[in-house]
Design a protein around this motif. Structure first.
Motif, PDB file in Angstrom:
ATOM      1  N   PRO A 168       0.812  -1.228   0.000  1.00  0.00           N
ATOM      2  CA  PRO A 168       0.000   0.000   0.000  1.00  0.00           C
ATOM      3  C   PRO A 168       0.842   1.274   0.000  1.00  0.00           C
ATOM      4  O   PRO A 168       0.514   2.239  -0.718  1.00  0.00           O
ATOM      5  N   SER A 169       1.911   1.301   0.772  1.00  0.00           N
ATOM      6  CA  SER A 169       2.744   2.512   0.800  1.00  0.00           C
ATOM      7  C   SER A 169       3.479   2.691  -0.523  1.00  0.00           C
ATOM      8  O   SER A 169       3.700   3.834  -0.966  1.00  0.00           O
ATOM      9  N   LEU A 170       3.854   1.610  -1.183  1.00  0.00           N
ATOM     10  CA  LEU A 170       4.493   1.712  -2.493  1.00  0.00           C
ATOM     11  C   LEU A 170       3.520   2.295  -3.521  1.00  0.00           C
ATOM     12  O   LEU A 170       3.887   3.160  -4.324  1.00  0.00           O
ATOM     13  N   LEU A 171       2.292   1.820  -3.480  1.00  0.00           N
ATOM     14  CA  LEU A 171       1.280   2.335  -4.410  1.00  0.00           C
ATOM     15  C   LEU A 171       0.964   3.801  -4.118  1.00  0.00           C
ATOM     16  O   LEU A 171       0.747   4.593  -5.047  1.00  0.00           O
ATOM     17  N   ASP A 172       0.952   4.162  -2.848  1.00  0.00           N
ATOM     18  CA  ASP A 172       0.727   5.565  -2.480  1.00  0.00           C
ATOM     19  C   ASP A 172       1.807   6.465  -3.089  1.00  0.00           C
ATOM     20  O   ASP A 172       1.521   7.571  -3.559  1.00  0.00           O
ATOM     21  N   ARG A 173       3.046   5.979  -3.069  1.00  0.00           N
ATOM     22  CA  ARG A 173       4.137   6.780  -3.617  1.00  0.00           C
ATOM     23  C   ARG A 173       3.958   6.975  -5.119  1.00  0.00           C
ATOM     24  O   ARG A 173       4.156   8.084  -5.639  1.00  0.00           O
ATOM     25  N   VAL A 174       3.571   5.911  -5.812  1.00  0.00           N
ATOM     26  CA  VAL A 174       3.337   6.030  -7.256  1.00  0.00           C
ATOM     27  C   VAL A 174       2.207   7.013  -7.527  1.00  0.00           C
ATOM     28  O   VAL A 174       2.306   7.875  -8.418  1.00  0.00           O
ATOM     29  N   ASP A 175       1.132   6.907  -6.764  1.00  0.00           N
ATOM     30  CA  ASP A 175       0.004   7.832  -6.946  1.00  0.00           C
ATOM     31  C   ASP A 175       0.435   9.282  -6.732  1.00  0.00           C
ATOM     32  O   ASP A 175      -0.018  10.188  -7.448  1.00  0.00           O
ATOM     33  N   ALA A 196       5.480   1.241 -14.353  1.00  0.00           N
ATOM     34  CA  ALA A 196       4.242   0.649 -14.858  1.00  0.00           C
ATOM     35  C   ALA A 196       4.369  -0.844 -15.097  1.00  0.00           C
ATOM     36  O   ALA A 196       3.429  -1.609 -14.841  1.00  0.00           O
ATOM     37  N   THR A 197       5.511  -1.289 -15.567  1.00  0.00           N
ATOM     38  CA  THR A 197       5.646  -2.715 -15.881  1.00  0.00           C
ATOM     39  C   THR A 197       5.668  -3.577 -14.622  1.00  0.00           C
ATOM     40  O   THR A 197       5.149  -4.697 -14.628  1.00  0.00           O
ATOM     41  N   SER A 198       6.249  -3.070 -13.535  1.00  0.00           N
ATOM     42  CA  SER A 198       6.221  -3.831 -12.279  1.00  0.00           C
ATOM     43  C   SER A 198       4.793  -3.959 -11.771  1.00  0.00           C
ATOM     44  O   SER A 198       4.363  -5.027 -11.318  1.00  0.00           O
ATOM     45  N   GLU A 213      -5.821  -1.975  -9.743  1.00  0.00           N
ATOM     46  CA  GLU A 213      -6.276  -1.462 -11.034  1.00  0.00           C
ATOM     47  C   GLU A 213      -7.105  -0.179 -10.947  1.00  0.00           C
ATOM     48  O   GLU A 213      -7.096   0.626 -11.887  1.00  0.00           O
ATOM     49  N   ALA A 214      -7.831   0.048  -9.849  1.00  0.00           N
ATOM     50  CA  ALA A 214      -8.674   1.246  -9.774  1.00  0.00           C
ATOM     51  C   ALA A 214      -7.904   2.485  -9.332  1.00  0.00           C
ATOM     52  O   ALA A 214      -8.412   3.605  -9.445  1.00  0.00           O
ATOM     53  N   ARG A 215      -6.675   2.309  -8.859  1.00  0.00           N
ATOM     54  CA  ARG A 215      -5.872   3.433  -8.398  1.00  0.00           C
ATOM     55  C   ARG A 215      -5.235   4.140  -9.598  1.00  0.00           C
ATOM     56  O   ARG A 215      -5.094   3.547 -10.688  1.00  0.00           O
ATOM     57  N   PRO A 216      -4.803   5.395  -9.431  1.00  0.00           N
ATOM     58  CA  PRO A 216      -4.052   6.042 -10.510  1.00  0.00           C
ATOM     59  C   PRO A 216      -2.865   5.206 -10.975  1.00  0.00           C
ATOM     60  O   PRO A 216      -2.578   5.139 -12.176  1.00  0.00           O
ATOM     61  N   ALA A 217      -2.186   4.545 -10.036  1.00  0.00           N
ATOM     62  CA  ALA A 217      -1.047   3.695 -10.397  1.00  0.00           C
ATOM     63  C   ALA A 217      -1.475   2.565 -11.320  1.00  0.00           C
ATOM     64  O   ALA A 217      -0.800   2.251 -12.308  1.00  0.00           O
ATOM     65  N   GLY A 218      -2.602   1.938 -11.002  1.00  0.00           N
ATOM     66  CA  GLY A 218      -3.091   0.846 -11.832  1.00  0.00           C
ATOM     67  C   GLY A 218      -3.534   1.312 -13.203  1.00  0.00           C
ATOM     68  O   GLY A 218      -3.304   0.634 -14.215  1.00  0.00           O
ATOM     69  N   LEU A 220      -2.343   3.853 -14.817  1.00  0.00           N
ATOM     70  CA  LEU A 220      -1.126   4.119 -15.581  1.00  0.00           C
ATOM     71  C   LEU A 220      -0.559   2.828 -16.158  1.00  0.00           C
ATOM     72  O   LEU A 220      -0.175   2.762 -17.334  1.00  0.00           O
ATOM     73  N   ALA A 221      -0.516   1.788 -15.327  1.00  0.00           N
ATOM     74  CA  ALA A 221       0.026   0.509 -15.780  1.00  0.00           C
ATOM     75  C   ALA A 221      -0.775  -0.051 -16.939  1.00  0.00           C
ATOM     76  O   ALA A 221      -0.212  -0.549 -17.928  1.00  0.00           O
ATOM     77  N   LEU A 222      -2.099   0.038 -16.854  1.00  0.00           N
ATOM     78  CA  LEU A 222      -2.949  -0.484 -17.926  1.00  0.00           C
ATOM     79  C   LEU A 222      -2.826   0.346 -19.189  1.00  0.00           C
ATOM     80  O   LEU A 222      -2.923  -0.176 -20.297  1.00  0.00           O
ATOM     81  N   ARG A 223      -2.602   1.646 -19.044  1.00  0.00           N
ATOM     82  CA  ARG A 223      -2.456   2.501 -20.230  1.00  0.00           C
ATOM     83  C   ARG A 223      -1.166   2.202 -20.974  1.00  0.00           C
ATOM     84  O   ARG A 223      -1.152   2.128 -22.209  1.00  0.00           O
ATOM     85  N   LEU A 224      -0.065   2.045 -20.242  1.00  0.00           N
ATOM     86  CA  LEU A 224       1.233   1.856 -20.894  1.00  0.00           C
ATOM     87  C   LEU A 224       1.478   0.407 -21.302  1.00  0.00           C
ATOM     88  O   LEU A 224       2.209   0.162 -22.262  1.00  0.00           O
ATOM     89  N   ALA A 225       0.921  -0.535 -20.573  1.00  0.00           N
ATOM     90  CA  ALA A 225       1.127  -1.953 -20.896  1.00  0.00           C
ATOM     91  C   ALA A 225      -0.218  -2.673 -20.884  1.00  0.00           C
ATOM     92  O   ALA A 225      -0.482  -3.518 -20.023  1.00  0.00           O
TER      93      ALA A 225
END
Length: 246
Positions: A168-175, A196-198, A213-218, A220-225
């Motif tokens: 969760p903290s890693l995803l928060d940082r990406v967001d 995004a690939t990780s 997937e519902a987070r901004p991080a997710g 981004l990942a779906l958009r680029l890959a």
């Protein structure tokens, strides 16, 4: 320019290199290797190290997704993978390094721990022949490779439980980086691809996809890959995931 990319099936840093090559419009050949055995193949191909991604551009050999990003900008400056503004570049390089050194091994360890529990879908992480070995044969001989890869990457239970607790903290940082504009812009940079690939690899796991997937991080990942090989059903112990779902 002739380009050959040596990769591993399902490898997120290899996917990073692939996406950057495609972003540059560089046509390349791909050589997927068998994990562990790949080390000898890379040595035989003349690379100084034993890790993927490994890229041969004409007579130049480069290894590592960060090094490949810089080489690609050198040989083909447009479109750039790093911003021209010095301050913005520092921010992008910081996010790229974090993606390479922190997020990337977390994703790798979690996946290998999951594959150690269920190898039935390992074939789904391959998109074609693995260095001349049919995918079916490679999948049937996967047991020792999975065991060795899990051990080599320190994907033991205690480490992976800690990785999941930190997710969760890693995803928060990406967001936050997306909110600040360091990543997630209209023109993807090296940090975008590195991170995004990780996340996209983690999203091949049913245990984790809905958490990302519902987070901004997710997004981004779906958009680029959008197309990422592999699918692993829910295999992790529920108690490891309980806090993530609260």
């Amino acid at each position: 320019m002739t380009a050959t990319l040596y990769a591993l099936p399902g490898s997120h840093p290899s996917m990073t290199a692939r996406l950057m090559l495609e972003r540059k419009g560089i046509v390349y050949k791909r050589r997927d290797l068998i994990p562990i055995a790949s080390k000898g193949v890379l040595r035989a191909a003349g690379f100084p190290g034993i890790t993927v991604p490994a890229l041969k551009l004409d007579d130049t050999k480069v290894q590592g997704s960060k090094e490949i990003a810089r080489e690609l900008d050198r040989v083909q400056p447009e479109p750039p993978l790093f911003p021209a503004d010095a301050e913005q570049r520092v921010a992008v390089e910081g996010a790229e390094t974090w993606g390479d050194e922190v997020l990337q091994p977390v994703a790798r360890r979690i996946l290998w721990n999951g594959l150690k529990r269920d190898r039935s879908t390992i074939r789904s992480y391959s998109e074609g022949p693995v260095m001349g070995v049919p995918v079916g044969i490679a999948a049937k001989t996967a047991a020792p490779i999975v065991a060795m890869s899990a051990r080599f990457n320190h994907a033991d239970n205690d480490t992976v439980k800690a990785d999941l607790a930190s997710l969760p903290s890693l995803l928060d940082r990406v967001d936050r980086w997306i909110e600040q504009g360091v990543i997630g812009g209209d023109q993807p940079n090296a940090a975008d691809y590195q991170i995004a690939t990780s996340l996209r690899l983690l999203m091949t796991m049913d245990d984790l996809r809905s958490l990302i997937e519902a987070r901004p991080a997710g997004k981004l990942a779906l958009r680029l890959a959008p197309h990422y090989p592999g699918h692993l059903p829910a295999v992790l112990p529920p108690e490891w995931l309980a806090e993530l779902r609260n």
